[in-house]
Design an enzyme around this catalytic site. Structure first.
Site, PDB file in Angstrom:
ATOM      1  N   TYR A   1       0.814  -1.217   0.000  1.00 10.85           N
ATOM      2  CA  TYR A   1       0.000   0.000   0.000  1.00 10.85           C
ATOM      3  C   TYR A   1       0.849   1.270   0.000  1.00 10.85           C
ATOM      4  O   TYR A   1       0.427   2.293  -0.544  1.00 10.85           O
ATOM      5  CB  TYR A   1      -1.044  -0.032   1.132  1.00 10.85           C
ATOM      6  CG  TYR A   1      -2.193  -0.938   0.720  1.00 10.85           C
ATOM      7  CD1 TYR A   1      -3.172  -0.484  -0.163  1.00 10.85           C
ATOM      8  CD2 TYR A   1      -2.252  -2.255   1.146  1.00 10.85           C
ATOM      9  CE1 TYR A   1      -4.189  -1.315  -0.596  1.00 10.85           C
ATOM     10  CE2 TYR A   1      -3.273  -3.105   0.721  1.00 10.85           C
ATOM     11  CZ  TYR A   1      -4.243  -2.623  -0.153  1.00 10.85           C
ATOM     12  OH  TYR A   1      -5.242  -3.451  -0.611  1.00 10.85           O
TER      13      TYR A   1
ATOM     14  N   HIS B   1     -14.489   0.927  -0.945  1.00 12.10           N
ATOM     15  CA  HIS B   1     -13.368   0.090  -0.493  1.00 12.10           C
ATOM     16  C   HIS B   1     -12.277   0.903   0.209  1.00 12.10           C
ATOM     17  O   HIS B   1     -11.142   0.453   0.298  1.00 12.10           O
ATOM     18  CB  HIS B   1     -12.788  -0.705  -1.678  1.00 12.10           C
ATOM     19  CG  HIS B   1     -13.769  -1.710  -2.229  1.00 12.10           C
ATOM     20  ND1 HIS B   1     -13.697  -2.213  -3.500  1.00 12.10           N
ATOM     21  CD2 HIS B   1     -14.858  -2.290  -1.655  1.00 12.10           C
ATOM     22  CE1 HIS B   1     -14.701  -3.069  -3.698  1.00 12.10           C
ATOM     23  NE2 HIS B   1     -15.420  -3.123  -2.598  1.00 12.10           N
TER      24      HIS B   1
HETATM   25  C1  BJW Z   1     -11.119   0.251 -18.408  1.00 11.11           C
HETATM   26  C2  BJW Z   1      -9.981   0.828 -18.894  1.00 11.11           C
HETATM   27  C3  BJW Z   1     -10.098   2.136 -19.355  1.00 11.11           C
HETATM   28  C4  BJW Z   1      -9.438  -1.136 -18.280  1.00 11.11           C
HETATM   29  N1  BJW Z   1     -11.289   2.746 -19.297  1.00 11.11           N
HETATM   30  N2  BJW Z   1     -12.297   0.861 -18.362  1.00 11.11           N
HETATM   31  C5  BJW Z   1     -21.157 -12.796  -2.997  1.00 11.11           C
HETATM   32  C6  BJW Z   1     -21.781 -11.785  -2.253  1.00 11.11           C
HETATM   33  C7  BJW Z   1     -21.064 -11.031  -1.331  1.00 11.11           C
HETATM   34  C8  BJW Z   1     -19.702 -11.258  -1.135  1.00 11.11           C
HETATM   35  C9  BJW Z   1     -19.087 -12.269  -1.861  1.00 11.11           C
HETATM   36  C10 BJW Z   1     -19.806 -13.028  -2.767  1.00 11.11           C
HETATM   37  N3  BJW Z   1     -18.963 -13.915  -3.314  1.00 11.11           N
HETATM   38  C11 BJW Z   1     -17.742 -13.737  -2.762  1.00 11.11           C
HETATM   39  C12 BJW Z   1     -17.782 -12.742  -1.879  1.00 11.11           C
HETATM   40  C13 BJW Z   1     -16.644 -12.258  -1.066  1.00 11.11           C
HETATM   41  C14 BJW Z   1     -15.731 -11.254  -1.701  1.00 11.11           C
HETATM   42  C15 BJW Z   1     -15.790 -11.288  -3.229  1.00 11.11           C
HETATM   43  O1  BJW Z   1     -16.447 -10.500  -3.871  1.00 11.11           O
HETATM   44  N4  BJW Z   1     -15.054 -12.169  -3.866  1.00 11.11           N
HETATM   45  C16 BJW Z   1     -15.074 -12.253  -5.338  1.00 11.11           C
HETATM   46  C17 BJW Z   1     -13.660 -12.235  -5.859  1.00 11.11           C
HETATM   47  C18 BJW Z   1     -15.887 -13.418  -5.742  1.00 11.11           C
HETATM   48  N5  BJW Z   1     -16.070  -9.928  -1.207  1.00 11.11           N
HETATM   49  C19 BJW Z   1     -15.594  -9.475  -0.046  1.00 11.11           C
HETATM   50  O2  BJW Z   1     -14.869 -10.137   0.686  1.00 11.11           O
HETATM   51  C20 BJW Z   1     -16.076  -8.108   0.383  1.00 11.11           C
HETATM   52  N6  BJW Z   1     -16.601  -8.167   1.702  1.00 11.11           N
HETATM   53  C21 BJW Z   1     -17.665  -8.879   2.012  1.00 11.11           C
HETATM   54  O3  BJW Z   1     -18.319  -9.507   1.199  1.00 11.11           O
HETATM   55  O4  BJW Z   1     -17.965  -8.832   3.349  1.00 11.11           O
HETATM   56  C22 BJW Z   1     -18.916  -9.724   3.891  1.00 11.11           C
HETATM   57  C23 BJW Z   1     -18.787  -9.589   5.411  1.00 11.11           C
HETATM   58  C24 BJW Z   1     -19.888  -9.188   6.153  1.00 11.11           C
HETATM   59  C25 BJW Z   1     -19.777  -9.070   7.539  1.00 11.11           C
HETATM   60  C26 BJW Z   1     -18.552  -9.332   8.161  1.00 11.11           C
HETATM   61  C27 BJW Z   1     -17.447  -9.710   7.419  1.00 11.11           C
HETATM   62  C28 BJW Z   1     -17.573  -9.844   6.025  1.00 11.11           C
HETATM   63  C29 BJW Z   1     -14.908  -7.123   0.407  1.00 11.11           C
HETATM   64  C30 BJW Z   1     -14.352  -6.825  -0.946  1.00 11.11           C
HETATM   65  C31 BJW Z   1     -13.124  -5.923  -0.835  1.00 11.11           C
HETATM   66  C32 BJW Z   1     -12.429  -5.695  -2.175  1.00 11.11           C
HETATM   67  N7  BJW Z   1     -11.156  -5.084  -1.951  1.00 11.11           N
HETATM   68  C33 BJW Z   1     -10.297  -4.764  -3.082  1.00 11.11           C
HETATM   69  C34 BJW Z   1      -8.873  -4.400  -2.546  1.00 11.11           C
HETATM   70  C35 BJW Z   1      -8.865  -3.219  -1.581  1.00 11.11           C
HETATM   71  C36 BJW Z   1      -8.709  -1.905  -2.262  1.00 11.11           C
HETATM   72  C37 BJW Z   1      -7.425  -1.768  -3.074  1.00 11.11           C
HETATM   73  O5  BJW Z   1      -6.390  -2.356  -2.737  1.00 11.11           O
HETATM   74  O6  BJW Z   1      -7.434  -0.998  -4.060  1.00 11.11           O
HETATM   75  O7  BJW Z   1     -10.885  -3.683  -3.839  1.00 11.11           O
HETATM   76  S1  BJW Z   1     -10.153  -6.075  -4.279  1.00 11.11           S
HETATM   77  C38 BJW Z   1     -10.062  -5.050  -5.687  1.00 11.11           C
HETATM   78  O8  BJW Z   1     -11.200  -5.370  -6.548  1.00 11.11           O
HETATM   79  C39 BJW Z   1     -10.294  -3.599  -5.171  1.00 11.11           C
HETATM   80  C40 BJW Z   1     -11.281  -3.080  -6.195  1.00 11.11           C
HETATM   81  O9  BJW Z   1     -11.997  -1.972  -5.683  1.00 11.11           O
HETATM   82  C41 BJW Z   1     -12.133  -4.285  -6.498  1.00 11.11           C
HETATM   83  C42 BJW Z   1     -12.891  -4.201  -7.809  1.00 11.11           C
HETATM   84  O10 BJW Z   1     -12.028  -4.184  -8.905  1.00 11.11           O
HETATM   85  P1  BJW Z   1     -12.430  -3.377 -10.222  1.00 11.11           P
HETATM   86  O11 BJW Z   1     -12.445  -1.936  -9.917  1.00 11.11           O
HETATM   87  O12 BJW Z   1     -13.644  -3.944 -10.816  1.00 11.11           O
HETATM   88  O13 BJW Z   1     -11.132  -3.653 -11.136  1.00 11.11           O
HETATM   89  P2  BJW Z   1     -10.883  -4.812 -12.213  1.00 11.11           P
HETATM   90  O14 BJW Z   1      -9.423  -4.832 -12.490  1.00 11.11           O
HETATM   91  O15 BJW Z   1     -11.511  -6.069 -11.812  1.00 11.11           O
HETATM   92  O16 BJW Z   1     -11.659  -4.310 -13.518  1.00 11.11           O
HETATM   93  C43 BJW Z   1     -11.186  -3.213 -14.258  1.00 11.11           C
HETATM   94  C44 BJW Z   1     -12.146  -2.946 -15.388  1.00 11.11           C
HETATM   95  O17 BJW Z   1     -11.715  -1.766 -16.052  1.00 11.11           O
HETATM   96  C45 BJW Z   1     -12.184  -4.058 -16.453  1.00 11.11           C
HETATM   97  O18 BJW Z   1     -13.525  -4.365 -16.800  1.00 11.11           O
HETATM   98  C46 BJW Z   1     -11.444  -3.439 -17.639  1.00 11.11           C
HETATM   99  O19 BJW Z   1     -11.929  -3.876 -18.901  1.00 11.11           O
HETATM  100  C47 BJW Z   1     -11.740  -1.980 -17.437  1.00 11.11           C
HETATM  101  N8  BJW Z   1     -10.767  -1.055 -18.034  1.00 11.11           N
HETATM  102  N9  BJW Z   1      -8.941  -0.100 -18.812  1.00 11.11           N
HETATM  103  C48 BJW Z   1     -12.357   2.051 -18.813  1.00 11.11           C
HETATM  104  N10 BJW Z   1      -9.019   2.794 -19.873  1.00 11.11           N
END
Ligand code: BJW
Length: 228
Positions: free
Chosen positions: A55, A106
């Protein structure tokens, strides 16, 4: 009068053209780092120094980055619409572009918190090291939401999406929940736009897909909305 409400759900793709990496693209962060080690609560417990270092590097990149034409165009939308940005990004580029209402789902990399509570947040300008303590005497950690942690702003975000007349989803792969599920909270008659260069396989909801990069497509879409 600003009578229509526009909600933006932004992800890493909107900041890609500012030089900040996405996560899941072929050159994304998860190709370079093991997400289980740097972005999960278990990874933090195993090796906090590694997580802090990850980070610190990301914070440095954010401080060097500038808002791009997509961030700036979204600010312009406020001239005629009531705009709320719900971002999954931890950078401050929407703030620096001048947007007024921003919900960081996030967390924010330029803030830190005690490992014990996220009730108090502290500005972080450079780095956090092991041994740096919050005022409550506990280790300081980045104010970000890792996998396995609750997303505290979800209820607020859902309430905003529910009232939206227009939803714009930009630069997110919609892989991460619960953020990805926010789109289902939208009203039936809301108009939904998707801005992303990738083919997006959304079959359960109608989106007008502006297929292309955010810097090309968002100013175009904003111009169209301002002309309506
Ligand atoms: C362009 C471009 C250009 C490229 N122009 N576009 C079902 C329901 C609920 C939860 C879950 C579930 N199944 C699983 C879960 C759990 C889990 C989860 O989702 N896992 C999946 C992987 C399946 N979720 C969690 O654990 C969350 N918490 C939770 O559910 O809590 C429950 C709970 C309740 C009570 C007590 C305890 C727990 C938390 C999720 C936290 C995510 N954190 C991160 C890292 C931290 C922040 C950081 O370091 O930056 O957040 S992970 C990472 O992914 C980051 C992002 O915000 C997040 C999303 O990513 P994003 O933004 O979509 O990026 P990419 O790379 O995936 O996509 C980029 C896009 O841009 C692409 O489409 C490209 O095409 C496009 N692109 N160039 C426009 N120029």
């Amino acid at each position: 009068m600003k009578n229509k409400s526009v909600v933006i759900l932004s992800g890493a793709g909107i900041s890609a053209e500012s030089g900040l990496g996405t996560f899941r693209d072929s050159d994304g962060l998860w190709e370079q780092y093991d997400l289980n080690e740097v972005a999960t609560i278990d990874g933090w417990h195993r090796n906090p120094a590694l997580v802090l270092d990850f980070y610190d590097q990301r914070r440095e990149q954010v401080l060097r980055a500038q808002p791009n034409t997509a961030h700036l165009a979204l600010k312009e939308l406020e001239r005629l619409y009531d705009v709320t940005i719900i971002t999954q990004n931890i950078d401050d580029l929407h703030e620096r572009a001048g947007s007024s209402k921003i919900i960081h789902l996030h967390g924010e990399i330029l803030k830190g918190r005690s490992v014990k509570t996220d009730r108090e947040l502290y500005p972080v300008k450079t780095s956090i090291k092991l041994g740096d303590l919050a005022p409550d005497g506990h280790q300081l950690r980045p104010h970000v939401v890792w996998f396995g942690e609750e997303v505290p702003k979800m209820v607020e975000a859902e309430n905003v999406v529910r009232k939206a007349d227009i939803l714009i989803v930009v630069g997110t792969s919609l892989n991460v929940y619960p953020a990805a599920g926010l789109r289902y909270a939208v009203k039936n008659h809301a108009t939904c736009y998707l801005v992303d260069p990738n083919e997006m396989n959304i079959t359960d909801q109608h989106f007008y897909h502006y297929q292309g990069n955010a810097c090309a497509m968002i100013p175009l879409l904003v111009e169209e909305l301002l002309a309506k």
